[in-house]
Design a protein around this motif. Structure first.
Motif, PDB file in Angstrom:
ATOM      1  N   THR A  93       0.877  -1.159  -0.056  1.00 33.53           N
ATOM      2  CA  THR A  93       0.050  -0.029  -0.035  1.00 33.53           C
ATOM      3  C   THR A  93       0.978   1.175  -0.020  1.00 33.53           C
ATOM      4  O   THR A  93       0.661   2.068  -0.791  1.00 33.53           O
ATOM      5  N   GLU A  94       1.879   1.104   0.922  1.00 36.38           N
ATOM      6  CA  GLU A  94       2.836   2.461   0.952  1.00 36.38           C
ATOM      7  C   GLU A  94       3.933   2.443  -0.028  1.00 36.38           C
ATOM      8  O   GLU A  94       4.530   3.497  -0.294  1.00 36.38           O
ATOM      9  N   ARG A  95       4.088   1.341  -0.692  1.00 40.04           N
ATOM     10  CA  ARG A  95       5.123   1.119  -1.707  1.00 40.04           C
ATOM     11  C   ARG A  95       6.531   1.215  -1.193  1.00 40.04           C
ATOM     12  O   ARG A  95       7.245   1.989  -1.641  1.00 40.04           O
ATOM     13  N   THR A  96       6.672   0.704   0.063  1.00 37.57           N
ATOM     14  CA  THR A  96       7.990   0.716   0.815  1.00 37.57           C
ATOM     15  C   THR A  96       8.423  -0.642   1.261  1.00 37.57           C
ATOM     16  O   THR A  96       7.556  -1.486   1.433  1.00 37.57           O
ATOM     17  N   VAL A  97       9.807  -0.739   1.420  1.00 33.62           N
ATOM     18  CA  VAL A  97      10.229  -1.878   2.109  1.00 33.62           C
ATOM     19  C   VAL A  97      10.871  -1.347   3.288  1.00 33.62           C
ATOM     20  O   VAL A  97      11.583  -0.543   3.361  1.00 33.62           O
ATOM     21  N   SER A  98      10.651  -2.058   4.441  1.00 33.86           N
ATOM     22  CA  SER A  98      11.274  -1.833   5.841  1.00 33.86           C
ATOM     23  C   SER A  98      11.931  -2.754   6.177  1.00 33.86           C
ATOM     24  O   SER A  98      11.570  -4.109   6.163  1.00 33.86           O
ATOM     25  N   LEU A  99      13.230  -2.484   6.730  1.00 27.63           N
ATOM     26  CA  LEU A  99      13.917  -3.638   7.686  1.00 27.63           C
ATOM     27  C   LEU A  99      13.947  -3.329   9.162  1.00 27.63           C
ATOM     28  O   LEU A  99      14.467  -2.100   9.231  1.00 27.63           O
ATOM     29  N   PHE A 100      13.312  -4.224   9.947  1.00 24.79           N
ATOM     30  CA  PHE A 100      13.270  -3.907  11.316  1.00 24.79           C
ATOM     31  C   PHE A 100      14.608  -4.591  12.000  1.00 24.79           C
ATOM     32  O   PHE A 100      14.598  -5.861  11.555  1.00 24.79           O
ATOM     33  N   PRO A 108      21.565  -7.196   6.518  1.00 25.98           N
ATOM     34  CA  PRO A 108      23.204  -7.327   7.092  1.00 25.98           C
ATOM     35  C   PRO A 108      23.364  -8.683   7.215  1.00 25.98           C
ATOM     36  O   PRO A 108      22.667  -9.616   6.856  1.00 25.98           O
ATOM     37  N   ASP A 109      24.496  -9.050   7.656  1.00 26.86           N
ATOM     38  CA  ASP A 109      25.049 -10.387   7.930  1.00 26.86           C
ATOM     39  C   ASP A 109      23.836 -11.130   8.956  1.00 26.86           C
ATOM     40  O   ASP A 109      23.173 -10.508   9.701  1.00 26.86           O
ATOM     41  N   PRO A 110      23.531 -12.298   8.370  1.00 30.41           N
ATOM     42  CA  PRO A 110      24.225 -13.358   7.626  1.00 30.41           C
ATOM     43  C   PRO A 110      24.050 -13.131   6.332  1.00 30.41           C
ATOM     44  O   PRO A 110      24.603 -14.083   5.179  1.00 30.41           O
ATOM     45  N   PHE A 111      23.229 -12.135   5.997  1.00 32.88           N
ATOM     46  CA  PHE A 111      22.584 -11.998   4.421  1.00 32.88           C
ATOM     47  C   PHE A 111      23.671 -11.522   3.549  1.00 32.88           C
ATOM     48  O   PHE A 111      24.155 -11.963   2.598  1.00 32.88           O
ATOM     49  N   GLY A 112      24.044 -10.195   4.152  1.00 29.96           N
ATOM     50  CA  GLY A 112      25.182  -9.426   3.686  1.00 29.96           C
ATOM     51  C   GLY A 112      25.059  -9.193   1.976  1.00 29.96           C
ATOM     52  O   GLY A 112      26.078  -9.179   1.239  1.00 29.96           O
ATOM     53  N   PHE A 113      23.867  -8.748   1.632  1.00 29.64           N
ATOM     54  CA  PHE A 113      23.757  -8.271   0.274  1.00 29.64           C
ATOM     55  C   PHE A 113      22.357  -7.139   0.285  1.00 29.64           C
ATOM     56  O   PHE A 113      22.002  -6.967   1.151  1.00 29.64           O
ATOM     57  N   SER A 114      22.612  -6.365  -0.822  1.00 28.05           N
ATOM     58  CA  SER A 114      21.408  -5.181  -1.095  1.00 28.05           C
ATOM     59  C   SER A 114      20.537  -6.216  -1.792  1.00 28.05           C
ATOM     60  O   SER A 114      20.431  -6.574  -2.985  1.00 28.05           O
ATOM     61  N   LEU A 115      19.140  -6.079  -1.140  1.00 26.09           N
ATOM     62  CA  LEU A 115      17.886  -6.490  -1.665  1.00 26.09           C
ATOM     63  C   LEU A 115      17.199  -5.456  -2.766  1.00 26.09           C
ATOM     64  O   LEU A 115      17.047  -4.223  -2.397  1.00 26.09           O
ATOM     65  N   GLU A 116      17.026  -5.841  -3.962  1.00 24.93           N
ATOM     66  CA  GLU A 116      16.641  -5.173  -5.089  1.00 24.93           C
ATOM     67  C   GLU A 116      15.133  -5.033  -4.798  1.00 24.93           C
ATOM     68  O   GLU A 116      14.482  -6.129  -4.874  1.00 24.93           O
ATOM     69  N   THR A 117      14.608  -3.831  -4.853  1.00 21.92           N
ATOM     70  CA  THR A 117      13.083  -3.710  -4.796  1.00 21.92           C
ATOM     71  C   THR A 117      12.348  -3.245  -5.918  1.00 21.92           C
ATOM     72  O   THR A 117      11.075  -3.041  -5.866  1.00 21.92           O
ATOM     73  N   ALA A 118      12.969  -3.092  -7.061  1.00 16.75           N
ATOM     74  CA  ALA A 118      12.246  -2.545  -8.449  1.00 16.75           C
ATOM     75  C   ALA A 118      11.387  -3.264  -8.694  1.00 16.75           C
ATOM     76  O   ALA A 118      10.171  -2.785  -9.134  1.00 16.75           O
ATOM     77  N   ASP A 119      11.292  -4.635  -8.543  1.00 17.79           N
ATOM     78  CA  ASP A 119      10.146  -5.743  -9.124  1.00 17.79           C
ATOM     79  C   ASP A 119       8.767  -5.577  -8.313  1.00 17.79           C
ATOM     80  O   ASP A 119       8.058  -6.204  -8.768  1.00 17.79           O
TER      81      ASP A 119
END
Length: 196
Positions: free
Chosen positions: A151-158, A183-194
């Protein structure tokens, strides 16, 4: 829960409701959860919801710094916090390092031990994902909660759960189209364009 609530009529009512919840037989595809003393039943997700699930899980499989096991719609029994009973919540997705094998042999409702991140994609009642589930995940000590808010067209990381406060200390939010750092243990940038 403190001993003085043992005979509290509100707690007795909540425990009775929980017993009924644990006996529910929901129609195929529906999810039943017990959140903050309420039974919540959700219909099967729509295609856009599941597409967001696919985007997240595919990126984690391809880009995470460690191998992750992924479960869609895994039942978690979470800490009760200030409530009389536990919360029984079904995140849209649960990630745990593969080496832990936390899903192997797990019951329908499992504790969140070893969970690295949960995520939700908003649907009909987004405030449940924005607030109530966020607080449940924080008080259970789940390290990361990713929220795709359609709805807000956002991605949040808590991140940085503070169980006594029943919330996360950190909240990073980006609009669809901007990457968000996991952040770790993932350690990458999540792309959100799609997610558009």
């Amino acid at each position: 829960m403190a001993a003085d609530t043992e005979h509290d009529p509100r707690c007795a009512e909540e425990r009775a409701l929980l017993e009924g919840f644990l006996e529910l037989d929901t129609p195929q595809g529906y999810r039943a959860e017990f959140i903050e003393g309420e039974i919540v039943v959700s219909p099967p997700p729509i295609g856009d919801h599941e597409y967001a699930f696919s985007i997240i899980t595919t990126q984690v499989i391809r880009k995470a710094g460690v191998d992750m096991d992924i479960s869609g719609h895994k039942g978690l029994e979470l800490a009760r916090g200030k409530r009389c009973t536990s919360n029984f919540v079904i995140p849209d997705g649960v990630f745990a390092p593969s080496e832990l094998k936390i899903f192997r042999g797990a019951e329908s409702w499992m504790p969140p031990d070893g969970v690295a991140m949960v995520f939700e994609v908003t649907s009909g009642k987004p405030d449940r994902d924005r607030k109530v589930k966020r607080y449940c995940y924080a008080k259970a000590g789940i390290p990361l909660y990713l929220l795709v808010d359609r709805t807000e067209r956002t991605v949040s990381l808590f991140s940085e759960p503070d169980p006594p406060e029943e919330d996360y200390l950190e909240d990073v939010r980006v609009i669809f189209g901007k990457p968000i750092e996991l952040p770790d243990p993932f350690g990458f940038s999540l792309e959100t364009a799609d997610f558009h």
